[in-house]
Scaffold this active site. Structure first.
Site, PDB file in Angstrom:
ATOM      1  N   ASN A 110       0.863  -1.178   0.000  1.00 32.79           N
ATOM      2  CA  ASN A 110       0.000   0.000   0.000  1.00 32.79           C
ATOM      3  C   ASN A 110       0.898   1.226   0.000  1.00 32.79           C
ATOM      4  OD1 ASN A 110      -2.015   1.620   2.574  1.00 32.79           O
ATOM      5  ND2 ASN A 110      -1.957   2.010   0.405  1.00 32.79           N
ATOM      6  N   GLY A 111       0.785   2.023  -1.049  1.00 30.11           N
ATOM      7  CA  GLY A 111       1.604   3.224  -1.108  1.00 30.11           C
ATOM      8  C   GLY A 111       2.031   3.525  -2.519  1.00 30.11           C
ATOM      9  N   TYR A 253     -10.736  11.506   4.580  1.00 27.13           N
ATOM     10  CA  TYR A 253     -11.553  10.770   3.616  1.00 27.13           C
ATOM     11  C   TYR A 253     -11.367   9.261   3.609  1.00 27.13           C
ATOM     12  CZ  TYR A 253     -13.019   8.869  -0.882  1.00 27.13           C
ATOM     13  OH  TYR A 253     -13.582   8.100  -1.850  1.00 27.13           O
ATOM     14  N   SER A 294     -19.132   9.947   2.832  1.00 23.31           N
ATOM     15  CA  SER A 294     -17.874  10.651   3.093  1.00 23.31           C
ATOM     16  C   SER A 294     -18.039  11.880   3.983  1.00 23.31           C
ATOM     17  CB  SER A 294     -17.197  11.029   1.771  1.00 23.31           C
ATOM     18  OG  SER A 294     -18.109  11.724   0.944  1.00 23.31           O
ATOM     19  N   ASP A 356     -19.374  17.952   2.854  1.00 25.39           N
ATOM     20  CA  ASP A 356     -18.623  16.820   2.309  1.00 25.39           C
ATOM     21  C   ASP A 356     -17.181  16.927   2.786  1.00 25.39           C
ATOM     22  OD1 ASP A 356     -18.163  14.474   1.010  1.00 25.39           O
ATOM     23  OD2 ASP A 356     -18.569  15.214  -1.010  1.00 25.39           O
ATOM     24  N   CYS A 393      -0.891  14.299  -5.251  1.00 24.88           N
ATOM     25  CA  CYS A 393      -0.227  13.478  -4.232  1.00 24.88           C
ATOM     26  C   CYS A 393       0.723  12.521  -4.924  1.00 24.88           C
ATOM     27  CB  CYS A 393      -1.266  12.682  -3.446  1.00 24.88           C
ATOM     28  SG  CYS A 393      -0.518  11.557  -2.252  1.00 24.88           S
TER      29      CYS A 393
HETATM   30  P1  AMP Z   1     -15.531  15.961  -7.056  1.00 23.89           P
HETATM   31  O1  AMP Z   1     -16.626  16.955  -6.747  1.00 23.89           O
HETATM   32  O2  AMP Z   1     -15.717  15.356  -8.405  1.00 23.89           O
HETATM   33  O3  AMP Z   1     -14.197  16.545  -6.840  1.00 23.89           O
HETATM   34  O4  AMP Z   1     -15.687  14.739  -6.025  1.00 23.89           O
HETATM   35  C1  AMP Z   1     -15.682  14.958  -4.664  1.00 23.89           C
HETATM   36  C2  AMP Z   1     -15.955  13.655  -3.959  1.00 23.89           C
HETATM   37  O5  AMP Z   1     -14.880  12.728  -4.212  1.00 23.89           O
HETATM   38  C3  AMP Z   1     -16.061  13.801  -2.474  1.00 23.89           C
HETATM   39  O6  AMP Z   1     -17.311  13.284  -2.057  1.00 23.89           O
HETATM   40  C4  AMP Z   1     -14.938  13.009  -1.883  1.00 23.89           C
HETATM   41  O7  AMP Z   1     -15.395  12.242  -0.806  1.00 23.89           O
HETATM   42  C5  AMP Z   1     -14.463  12.105  -2.998  1.00 23.89           C
HETATM   43  N1  AMP Z   1     -12.991  11.972  -3.031  1.00 23.89           N
HETATM   44  C6  AMP Z   1     -12.103  12.875  -2.722  1.00 23.89           C
HETATM   45  N2  AMP Z   1     -10.831  12.403  -2.891  1.00 23.89           N
HETATM   46  C7  AMP Z   1     -10.933  11.160  -3.318  1.00 23.89           C
HETATM   47  C8  AMP Z   1      -9.974  10.141  -3.663  1.00 23.89           C
HETATM   48  N3  AMP Z   1      -8.680  10.352  -3.649  1.00 23.89           N
HETATM   49  N4  AMP Z   1     -10.445   8.952  -4.033  1.00 23.89           N
HETATM   50  C9  AMP Z   1     -11.731   8.741  -4.086  1.00 23.89           C
HETATM   51  N5  AMP Z   1     -12.672   9.666  -3.794  1.00 23.89           N
HETATM   52  C10 AMP Z   1     -12.305  10.872  -3.405  1.00 23.89           C
END
Ligand code: AMP
Length: 481
Positions: A110-111, A253, A294, A356, A393
């Site tokens: 993982n990483g 998250y 989330s 969110d 990241c």
């Molecule tokens: P968006 O509006 O398309 O940027 O999506 C935002 C949503 O993506 C939020 O509800 C977050 O919980 C989720 N999210 C944020 N970062 C990640 C990530 N790295 N992988 C998966 N989901 C993510």
């Protein structure tokens, strides 16, 4: 290469007659960390068997398929994987089983190793042949190198060649070795079952699942061995040599609410973030609603601190996975529609605060705001329980390029305009760090601050090792949503 960015889940257990089934259940509880592939490797003490497949745990180890029975052994490790790749490549599923001069080894990672492409180029130049495009395979090549095999602690020696984020499980025929990078970027914890067997997992929710007790985290720079003599440890990097850089986004998250991440409960931290958000960005509103799941914990915190009533303006379909985890944008958009339905009665004619955890590209957030308006919300106030994500990241979270990140090139007002919200408020970085119990400098905040604790010499992006992509899709099954 796309497969370098992996946000995965690990589980391992030694000496339990039900090791393989417990690994299966452990992986289930870690499914939020990856849905693209799953696998289990087990050892009977002399021989390692491994089974991996595309899709979720329940799909890979189909009930009645007899796979778990065939793997049955007292020692096992497992992996769920989430790559950012558009392609789902079975060759990259883990654990990654190999055989070298010292016998078999299965690796689960993982990483994100930031120097994997460099190392691989070096090894390929010497004639090494790679059978996958994931950065984990290089670790096995490092282990097999004769000069490394000859070292007093070959594994410790090899880990010192790696740069980046890594929590790793190695299954040798007689033991499990669990290791964590010197910065402790990704989590890894140790537990003990009721029958006295040691286990390791990315998150403590896996221990709850199998009724094991959480003992402690694997320390940054530490290798923990699980074998017939119990549990032993050693350090491949001097403890305390570097200040840790735990990924704060795990709290925001990625980790599950019932887990401990870096020693503290994720749900409690998220509630604090929501309360802090309410302090920093109050709103005149009638109802606070989360984006489930989330944003749920933070919304509870926001409602509690603001005194505004909490209600479920969205309901989530549990028959859809984490949409963001789907490899293509089309799949993600479709997934959002499938996933969230608005409860008209909660939002109609109301001033709604929507909470969110984060905004990445902003596309799904915009869709959610639109659907609230369609259901008759009078005002929509977007509140986000982390700061604006402005930087990619390199240590394992699937964020797109800087250009694609909504907040990287927009002012707050431009973000509000893009999202079509009445107001937008993000918790400040200072506010976020004040909700975490370790000192502020013990967390990696690069996605918000641009301060990368491990310098990334060459730009590592999705396609860095794409030339290595091999055509091995024959067995790929359709993707689950
Ligand atoms: P968006 O509006 O398309 O940027 O999506 C935002 C949503 O993506 C939020 O509800 C977050 O919980 C989720 N999210 C944020 N970062 C990640 C990530 N790295 N992988 C998966 N989901 C993510």
């Amino acid at each position: 290469m796309s497969e370098k960015k992996e946000y995965c889940g690990l589980f391992g257990i030694f000496g339990d007659p039900e090791a393989v089934h417990k690994t299966y259940f452990g992986l289930h509880s870690l499914q939020h960390r990856g849905q693209e592939s799953a696998g289990i490797a087990s050892s009977d003490g002399t021989h390692i068997n491994c089974y991996t497949g595309m899709g979720r745990v329940s799909r890979v180890f189909r009930a009645g398929g007899g796979i778990l029975e065939r793997l049955k052994s007292p020692v096992a490790i497992g992996h769920v994987r989430y790559s950012t790749s558009g392609s789902s490549n079975p060759a990259n599923a883990q654990p990654f089983l190999s055989e070298y001069s010292r016998g078999q080894v299965a690796v689960a990672h993982n990483g994100n190793l930031i120097n994997a492409a460099l190392l691989r180029d070096e090894y390929e130049a010497c004639g090494h042949i790679f059978k996958s495009t994931n950065d984990t395979e290089i670790i096995v090549h490092l282990l097999a190198k004769p000069t490394h095999v000859a070292k007093p602690d070959p594994l410790g020696h090899v880990l010192n060649h790696l740069q980046g984020a890594y929590s790793l499980l190695f299954l040798f025929s007689d033991r499990i070795e669990a290791a964590r990078d010197p910065f402790g970027i990704r989590p890894l914890c140790i537990g003990k079952t009721a029958n006295g067997c040691y286990c390791v997992a990315s998150e403590t929710c896996a221990f709850d699942m199998i009724q094991a007790e959480y003992i402690r985290d694997v320390e940054p720079g530490e290798i923990v061995t699980l074998n017939k003599d119990g549990l032993h440890n050693r350090f491949f990097a001097a403890p305390g040599e570097v200040v840790p850089a735990h990924c704060a986004f795990e709290h925001v998250y990625f980790a599950k609410q019932n887990s401990l991440a870096f020693g503290e409960n994720v749900h409690e931290v998220r509630k604090k973030l929501g309360a802090r958000l309410a302090e920093e960005h109050p709103a005149e509103a009638d109802v606070v609603t989360p984006v489930p799941d989330s944003g749920t914990s933070a919304a509870i915190g926001y409602a509690g601190a603001s005194g505004i009533g909490f209600d479920m303006g969205f309901v989530r379909s549990h028959y859809v996975g984490r949409t963001f985890i789907s490899p293509t944008q089309d799949m993600r958009d479709l997934g959002v529609k499938l996933k969230l339905a608005v409860v008209r009665e909660v939002v109609q004619g109301k001033r709604v605060v929507v909470v969110d955890d984060s905004i990445v590209r902003g596309t799904t957030t915009k869709g959610k705001i639109r659907s609230l308006r369609r259901a008759g919300a009078k005002e929509v106030h977007m509140r986000i329980s982390c700061p604006p994500i402005t930087n990619p990241c390199f240590y394992g979270v699937d964020f797109p390029t800087k250009e694609e990140l909504l907040a990287s090139s927009r002012s707050l007002d431009q973000i509000r305009e893009y999202l079509e919200a009445d107001s937008v408020g993000y918790v400040s970085l200072e506010g976020l760090l004040s909700c975490l119990s370790l000192p502020a400098d013990h967390y990696c905040t690069a996605c918000w601050s641009g301060k990368y604790r491990i310098p990334v010499a060459t730009v590592v992006n999705k396609f860095s090792m794409e030339r290595h992509q091999m055509q091995m899709f024959d067995n790929a099954e359709p993707y689950d949503v």
